[in-house]
Write a protein that holds these residues in place. Sequence first.
Motif, PDB file in Angstrom:
ATOM      1  N   GLY A  16       0.778  -1.231   0.000  1.00 30.24           N
ATOM      2  CA  GLY A  16       0.000   0.000   0.000  1.00 30.24           C
ATOM      3  C   GLY A  16       0.809   1.279   0.000  1.00 30.24           C
ATOM      4  N   LYS A  17       2.074   1.204  -0.406  1.00 25.62           N
ATOM      5  CA  LYS A  17       2.938   2.386  -0.389  1.00 25.62           C
ATOM      6  C   LYS A  17       2.405   3.481  -1.315  1.00 25.62           C
ATOM      7  N   THR A  18       2.150   3.134  -2.579  1.00 25.14           N
ATOM      8  CA  THR A  18       1.682   4.124  -3.542  1.00 25.14           C
ATOM      9  C   THR A  18       0.298   4.634  -3.166  1.00 25.14           C
ATOM     10  N   TYR A  19      -0.527   3.778  -2.627  1.00 21.64           N
ATOM     11  CA  TYR A  19      -1.859   4.168  -2.157  1.00 21.64           C
ATOM     12  C   TYR A  19      -1.734   5.236  -1.072  1.00 21.64           C
ATOM     13  N   PHE A  51      -2.044   8.732  -9.682  1.00 19.25           N
ATOM     14  CA  PHE A  51      -3.135   9.613 -10.087  1.00 19.25           C
ATOM     15  C   PHE A  51      -4.458   8.854 -10.216  1.00 19.25           C
ATOM     16  N   ARG A  52      -4.384   7.573 -10.570  1.00 20.40           N
ATOM     17  CA  ARG A  52      -5.602   6.763 -10.625  1.00 20.40           C
ATOM     18  C   ARG A  52      -6.204   6.622  -9.228  1.00 20.40           C
ATOM     19  N   LEU A  79      -1.785  16.358 -14.445  1.00 18.35           N
ATOM     20  CA  LEU A  79      -2.196  17.455 -13.561  1.00 18.35           C
ATOM     21  C   LEU A  79      -3.600  17.237 -13.010  1.00 18.35           C
ATOM     22  N   ARG A  80      -3.762  17.618 -11.731  1.00 15.16           N
ATOM     23  CA  ARG A  80      -5.088  17.781 -11.130  1.00 15.16           C
ATOM     24  C   ARG A  80      -5.053  19.126 -10.413  1.00 15.16           C
ATOM     25  N   ILE A  88      -1.802  19.118  -8.117  1.00 18.21           N
ATOM     26  CA  ILE A  88      -0.906  17.960  -8.092  1.00 18.21           C
ATOM     27  C   ILE A  88      -0.363  17.782  -9.503  1.00 18.21           C
ATOM     28  N   ILE A  89       0.957  17.755  -9.647  1.00 15.42           N
ATOM     29  CA  ILE A  89       1.586  17.598 -10.955  1.00 15.42           C
ATOM     30  C   ILE A  89       2.465  16.352 -10.906  1.00 15.42           C
TER      31      ILE A  89
END
Length: 320
Positions: A16-19, A51-52, A79-80, A88-89
Amino acid sequence: VRDHRRIAVRVSRQTGKTYALSVLSLWAVLTHPNRTVLVVAPDSAKVKVLFRNVDMFLDANPVLQQYVVRKNNQSPDILRAFDNGSQIIGFTVGYGSGASLGGTNVRGQTADVVIVDEAAYISDDAWLAINPILQGGLYRPNTMAIVASTPNRYKLDGFFYNIFNKAEMGAVWHYIHVPITSNPDFSDRVDELRAGCGSELEWVTEYLAEFPISVENSFFQEHAVNKCRRTYYYDYNRNPGNRVGIGVDWDKRSSGVNIAIVRYDEEQHYYELFYREVVARSENTLMNGVQRVVDMVERFNPMVVSIDRGYGEMQLEVIR
């Protein structure tokens, strides 16, 4: 993140690191206006996964969804953007070096929060571009940095490695290390995961999240060495018993005189290094060594004194 501006996370894979990094990036932009979060990873797949996850949270929550004002999914700057001025880039910096993969696309970027995923796999050239952003600048002196990865089994140096292995970097970075054996969510699967590993190196790096001492042919892994460490001292005053031997190695130029006392335990049937001493280098190193040998012979009454005769011919005569 509440108490530290520099955080390095070393954890086992698939935990779950990326999460977690996705959650942190959302927290950073939604709780502060006009904040830029820069997400960096060595390949586009990692950036897209993060980003997903971010989109999953936004899509599931109408309250969060209304704050989004712009989306861009095209590399190199995914980008968001949000209505409070925060964004967030995401950038990919690549594995290798050179103009296209050396982090040139992030040069000139600034950020309030920098999140680096799979940090151990980012090239040294890319770190040269990323590190000034981590340090902050005149207008962003309080930049927060979070770097996370499993260790890279093929790279025993570099920025991420040095955070955990160099004291000067350890003084700046707060680091977290969680091997699979310390993760309560996997307590009943450790044996299964261990049995499924193709090699000891895979188990050490990918699941124990340890840096191996050497790459493919490590005999003693770093985690095993650390496990054996303890404060050790020799008790010169205890009784070694009747079966004692003294060994002497003379080295005037570099190491001084090494003296070792070995005892044999007649009850447990094993040999023990009972005491070791190095006579420090000085103008009278060899004569001081002779005197210490004589002192120990008188103190322990050894069965044998074994002397390196190659460099100790004269000392042998004096001791006799």
